[in-house]
Write an enzyme that holds these catalytic residues in place. Structure first.
Site, PDB file in Angstrom:
ATOM      1  N   ASP A 190       0.758  -1.586  -0.232  1.00 60.66           N
ATOM      2  CA  ASP A 190       0.021   0.119   0.150  1.00 60.66           C
ATOM      3  C   ASP A 190       0.900   1.124  -0.234  1.00 60.66           C
ATOM      4  OD1 ASP A 190      -1.614  -1.874   0.574  1.00 60.66           O
ATOM      5  OD2 ASP A 190      -3.087  -1.538   1.966  1.00 60.66           O
TER       6      ASP A 190
ATOM      7  N   GLU B 112      -4.277  -6.736  12.972  1.00 62.43           N
ATOM      8  CA  GLU B 112      -3.617  -6.807  11.718  1.00 62.43           C
ATOM      9  C   GLU B 112      -2.558  -6.458  11.613  1.00 62.43           C
ATOM     10  OE1 GLU B 112      -5.016  -3.718   7.568  1.00 62.43           O
ATOM     11  OE2 GLU B 112      -5.680  -3.967  10.185  1.00 62.43           O
TER      12      GLU B 112
END
Length: 840
Positions: free
Chosen positions: A588, A810
């Site tokens: 990302d 996460e």
């Protein structure tokens, strides 16, 4: 330096497959035909000059018969060109959603695998079941506690949702086939959902679920909770029917039904123990499988109890519109309200199971659950040896929960992606297809992600290789003619309802790391040791798609220089982002070249292709194909001298990306109420992007550096530098001395891969250190030392945070080790189980 050109059309197997195909020409052949046609048309319109001069001479002399012919031929040529052009464009528009012409990998689906037909394949709900069929009936659980409200509405739980803010939920036991036991802790009630199957008949057999509702504290004993268990039909199954039955003295509710997916069936809701205060029914038409809770809200009513003050919330019974004269429901909900503690058994029975030993309820259900749970614990120790390694009972329970949540997060989806090819002006639907896959997060990402799935199956394959091979087969069967697989799979209305519009459309030039090859790579030791006939057949079915995928990367993601690769999908025009995102890399907002151009060289992608080349050669040898061109590519890509020439920055003394870059930029408001925009203070130059982070260590992570290389020693030394990646909790994603460390990428986007600790990358690091500590070389002892320390740091922190918060996260803070991002995230964060078991 010679560019390695891997071309599927040079392989005899490819040419044979093209001859047997559906008649579609590869794009290159189609284009060549159009160019030939164009040349022919030009030749028709541009006859040799002497002929033109002769025609003019004849025209001047009064012989003008050739002029109309020439005009006619010119016009005909133009028409042919126009038709050819539009045919070509129309043809190319269909290519993005044309499946590859090759046999499917999944040869056994649906009822051909009856032992995995029914399952908890709805990971986006707290508890739900379905079958592996495109138009499955679905069942599921909702619940509420009287008096509990959320956003000014009765707090009915259904979808896994972070906004519910549950203290904890997740599977504690799940084997992917027969049993699943889950604990859900709500504000004032604890639920346990237990699921078990019994094979028999023609439609996957029977199953039963036990829902246990328990008080959270002693003060809540005798309090009330309402369980709502439902059956819903898929609107695509036009012949399906369900009908509530009149309850018996034992039953709290029953229904009969029939559907294409399961044939005839019955479902009973039974009181297993405790005091039931009341029970109600809703028989209606749902507003869509993604709006089941909204349909329930419409069906709730306030009822008068035994006294005037005694009021409670219950379901309305039948609820149909005035225009619906048939009053045939496709959604039936049974509500059971009891005093805590109490238990309800849900018993599903297939009409085709004729010789069952009795209903799977009560003691029979308890016994079946006990047998499968005992086997799960035994199998877990056999595969991961946690007790033998000296882990505590608490740590082992954590590891079992991590594995179970990964396995329990496997779902079955059916539908069509939205895709956009380079020749399409608007998105078009992909073909409808099934997907059997794990998901990264039940609450936040309950759908399939291509690059996550390779990491998921590193663990799943160690638990049940057949399940893993089935999952990989479903993913590879989503490949189009060109070898492209959409990186995010949003299939079906439930999945689509949870995704913002901006992330729905998948673009045909965009890649994702080929991590499915990681799983195959991890399986290779087993394949080489004992290749069964089934394994040979599986790899043979997989081979054309593997080769097409590999070739797709080698044609669409190549860099400008020989031996280089570049992720597509970066936006060179963005003014909102501090560093244009590279979503296709999976990392990302990890800093790449500040100004995207075709000159970029992406180190991580080159390393992925090195791994891919070696794996392709290994598989080719196993299934008796020619490995030469893959061996050649691997030798070239793994050549450390070539790697160093392209990616070693002598300024930073490490492996780096390369591109048009400057560090002199910032986000700034150019006007008081304006959005923050990127401001560049220095001219970008073609150079290495000298920021240490995960990408810098990819040659180590994927074990490409030669064990005797001096650079391996330097990389290992850098790995343990605390000003770079090393922390007491694991490796951070970006060094603290990077100009973009922990900086926001836009005004609204917090840092993501700019410092946080990610478990998938730490797994690759631990695995690599284990490898280098077990091969000869001058850096073996240092690798061993780092392996022991890093493994301990990661495992201790993830276990500690699970104990503190109830969840696996996460990512984790590089400053405190605290869990961050979404939770539960028992996708690749569950790879900590493999680190604990040292199962690489």
């Amino acid at each position: 330096m010679q560019r390695i050109n891997i071309d599927a059309n040079t392989d005899p197997d490819d040419m044979a497959r093209q001859r047997r195909g559906r008649g579609h020409l590869p794009a290159s052949d189609s284009l060549q035909q159009d160019l030939t046609m164009l040349d022919d048309a030009r030749g028709l319109c541009n006859s040799d000059r002497s002929s033109r001069r002769e025609a003019k001479r004849r025209h001047r002399s009064g012989s003008n018969g050739w002029c109309p012919a020439l005009l006619y031929m010119s016009f005909a040529g133009i028409v042919i060109l126009a038709v050819a052009y539009f045919l070509y464009i129309g043809y190319m528009e269909t290519r993005i959603n044309t499946p590859i012409s090759a046999a499917k990998v999944v040869v056994k689906s649906g009822l051909e695998s009856p032992e995995r037909y029914w399952g908890t394949y709805r990971p986006g709900v707290y508890f739900g079941t379905r079958v592996r069929h495109p138009a499955s009936i679905v069942t599921g659980l909702m619940w509420f506690v009287p008096g509990h409200f959320q956003n000014n509405m009765l707090a009915v739980r259904h979808w896994c949702d972070q906004a519910d803010d549950l203290p904890k939920y997740g599977w504690e036991v799940h084997d992917g086939r027969n049993v699943g036991i889950q604990k859900i802790i709500d504000k004032s009630v604890i639920l346990q959902t237990s699921f078990v199957k019994r094979l028999g008949g023609q439609h996957g057999g029977d199953w039963s679920a036990r829902i246990s509702a328990m008080p959270k504290t002693k003060r809540q004993v005798g309090g009330q909770a309402s369980l709502l268990y439902y059956v819903a039909l898929d609107p695509d199954d036009k012949e399906a029917m369900i009908q509530p039955m009149i309850g018996t003295s034992q039953s709290l509710g029953s229904l009969r039904g029939i559907s294409d997916s399961v044939g005839g069936f019955r479902l009973h809701v039974l009181n297993a123990s405790g005091t039931i205060v009341n029970h109600h029914l809703l028989s209606t038409k749902h507003m869509g499988l993604h709006m089941l809770k909204e349909t329930v809200y419409k069906g709730l009513r306030v009822f008068q109890g035994k006294s005037e003050k005694d009021k409670y919330i219950g379901l309305a019974g039948e609820m149909f519109s005035h225009e619906d004269t048939l009053r045939q429901p496709n959604f039936v909900v049974f509500q059971v309200t009891g005093e805590l503690p109490f238990e309800v058994d849900i018993v599903y029975e297939s009409d085709s199971f004729l010789r069952r030993p009795g209903m799977l309820m009560g003691e029979a259900l308890s016994e079946q659950l006990g047998l499968y749970e005992k086997k799960f614990h035994s199998d877990f120790e056999e595969k991961f040896s946690m007790e033998a390694k000296g882990f505590s009972e608490e740590e082992i329970s954590f590891a079992k929960a991590a594995l179970s949540n990964m396995i329990g997060g496997i779902g079955y989806f059916y539908g069509a992606s939205r895709v956009l090819g380079e020749h399409n002006s608007d998105p078009v639907p992909y073909w409808k297809a099934p997907l059997y896959t794990a998901v990264p997060s039940r609450s936040f990402f309950p759908r399939g992600f291509l690059w996550d799935e390779g990491f998921h199956n590193l663990l799943i394959s160690k638990w049940d290789r057949e399940i893993s091979q089935d999952i990989l087969g479903h993913w590879f069967d989503l490949m189009n003619w060109d070898g492209w697989i959409p990186r995010e799979q949003i299939l079906g209305v439930e999945a689509r309802a949870r995704v913002p519009d901006e992330f729905v459309v998948q673009r045909g030039k965009n890649a994702n790391p080929p991590t499915l090859l990681l799983t195959l790579h991890s399986m290779m030791a087993g394949f080489k040791r004992d290749l069964s006939d089934d394994d040979y057949e599986y790899l043979s079915h997989l081979w054309p798609r593997l080769r097409a995928w590999y070739n797709w990367f080698n044609t669409t993601q190549l860099g400008e220089m020989p031996g280089t690769y570049r992720w597509r999908g970066r936006d060179p025009k963005t003014m909102r982002e501090l560093n244009p995102k590279t979503l296709t890399s999976g990392l990302d907002d990890y800093p790449r070249a500040s100004h995207p151009t075709a000159d970029e060289r992406h180190l991580d992608l080159r390393c992925w292709m090195t791994l891919a080349s070696g794996l392709m050669a290994d598989i080719a040898r196993l299934i008796e194909k020619d490995p030469t061109r893959f061996d050649d590519a691997y030798k070239y890509l793994s050549d450390n001298n070539v790697l160093d020439a392209l990616h070693w920055s002598y300024a930073a003394n490490g492996y780096m990306d390369f591109g048009l870059h400057t560090d002199e930029l910032e986000l700034r408001k150019l006007a008081p109420n304006a959005e923050m925009k990127r401001v560049v203070h220095g001219d970008p130059k073609l150079k290495f992007v000298d920021s240490f982070g995960y990408v810098s260590f990819f040659p180590l992570f994927l074990q490409i550096i030669d064990p005797y290389s001096a650079k391996l020693g330097k990389v290992l030394e850098d790995l343990r530098r605390q000003d770079l990646l090393w922390t007491p909790y694991g490796l951070r994603s970006l060094a603290k001395n990077s100009p973009i460390y922990n900086k926001r990428n836009t005004e609204h986007d917090p840092p993501y891969w700019r410092g946080a600790i990610w478990i998938n990358m730490n797994y690759l690091a631990v695995r690599a250190l284990h490898h280098y500590s077990n091969v000869d070389g001058p850096h073996q002892e240092l690798a061993r030392e780092l392996y022991v320390s890093l493994r301990e740091n990661v495992v201790k922190n993830v276990v500690r945070e699970y104990k503190r918060t109830g969840y696996i996260w996460e990512h984790y803070s590089d400053k405190t080790g605290r869990g961050e991002g979404c939770r539960p995230f028992t996708g690749w964060s569950a790879l900590v189980v493999l680190m604990m078991g040292e199962t690489f």
